[in-house]
Write an enzyme that holds these catalytic residues in place. Sequence first.
Site: not given
Ligand code: AHR
Length: 516
Positions: A178-179, A319
């Site tokens: 993730n990210e 997201e």
């Molecule tokens: O949704 C909150 C955060 O936002 C998540 O953990 C991350 O992936 C994003 O930066």
Amino acid sequence: MSSKVKTAKITVSADLGTHVINRNIYGHFAEHLGRCIYEGIFVGKNSPIPNKKGIRTDIVDALRKIKIPVLRWPGGCFADEYHWKDGIGPAENRKKMINTHWGGVVEDNSFGTHEFFKLCELLECEPYVCGNVGSGSVQEMSEWIEYMNFGGESPMANLRRENGSENPFNLKYFGVGNENWGCGGNMRAEKYADLYRQYATYCRNYGDNTLYRIACGPNDDNYHWTKVMMREAGHMMEGLALHYYTRLNGSTILSKNPDGNQIRIRGEKPFASSAIEFDAQEWFDIMACAWHTDELVRKHSTIMDEYDPHKKVALIIDEWGTWFDVEPGTNPGFLYQQNTMRDAVSAAISLNIFNNHADRVRMANIAQTINVLQAVILTEGEKMILTPTYHIFDQFSPHQDAALLPISLEAQEYSRGGISIPGLSVSASKTKARDVFLTIANPDPDNAVELSMDIRPCVAKSIEGSIITSSKMQDHNTFEEPDKVRLSNFNAAKITESGIKAQIPAMSVIALKIVA
Ligand code: AHR
């Protein structure tokens, strides 16, 4: 501001349409963050709050009503710190850890793999698990997949059986980190592309189950990331995950791009804006930021088209949602924010954009389901309220798996301070029952729109409508007044000799089911 009635026309080609609006566009994201999982979803089986195996039944009922199709877990930034073996076996023996990203609280791992699959079973939705690349090993990731999906005899499959699940979970959607450009390791695209290839190699398929591998995609307008990922690893993924939050920060400036009437967002300062106290300018800015999604989807898709002209790889909006200051007095690491009419209208704009790009966008997960960011549900102890955004998901649910219909829209723009965005946001689909279903958002808080609709080549026989609106843009639901913003019937759409006519009130979201 004096109000005037604007005009607009929509033409829908009800006999055309080649893409299905994947139901997963209406997906959700639930992270071990603040009160999303703990308190919001999971209260433990000894809680006085009604639950099944520790999972709140009120939440399950509410999410089933909006037909939640897919749920992403356990993060978010948490995913790249999560070690799945800490969350299996007898709850009392599970390791405790510090949730360093989110408030520094103790994570007792009482909600782990088995609890997540139980939740998805109760919700009747597809589970989507995000693995750990940032601080986990290839072996750890590949063993998790073996644990979840292998039906035969193996160390991980046997461990799963010892923990009470004889049959494999047959997980389909799996995120490889993730990210990873940020909290997931601060990597360059080139580094992550190589790591992705390595980790994805060991994301094995077991039995008849084929994994749908989702690679970490770009943040906002990082087009370089998309290019590198598609060029180096496009052949090894089924989805590429874009993250884009609708938010303003201290120095956000909206301006026109030199190349057209698009919105560009600049600003580095930490964001400072309240979810419920805002003025007409901040209302407009959020609408413009939501519209910016269209530009991002188009531009990332164009790069993807270069490497994947047959659109095998989906753009996943992994997201998305609004991001405001936390509610005063709450833990800043918990990201708890209220949700107003502004959230409802901006969610409608985003969902209409995702629908209209159904050829490439095949999943989107709002951040986050409960008590975090643009939540659809807020809880306080045993109490629960549905936010205006929940009602949008409810209202839009007939689009799930319906055929996207082409539309053309002529509408006067909504402008402020020299910036303009389209005066209406619209998408249309043909449902399985062969009804034409339209969702229409009017982002202008002051002016209604006199809309005429031409649904070709149909002759409309009847119309049913619903509306979400309220008298003030800051209106929201509270535990004292849970139904201030809700879904109501909309009976103002009329079939006339020259098509369907309706006045779309200022600051409203309308859905119309047209039986032809
Ligand atoms: O949704 C909150 C955060 O936002 C998540 O953990 C991350 O992936 C994003 O930066």
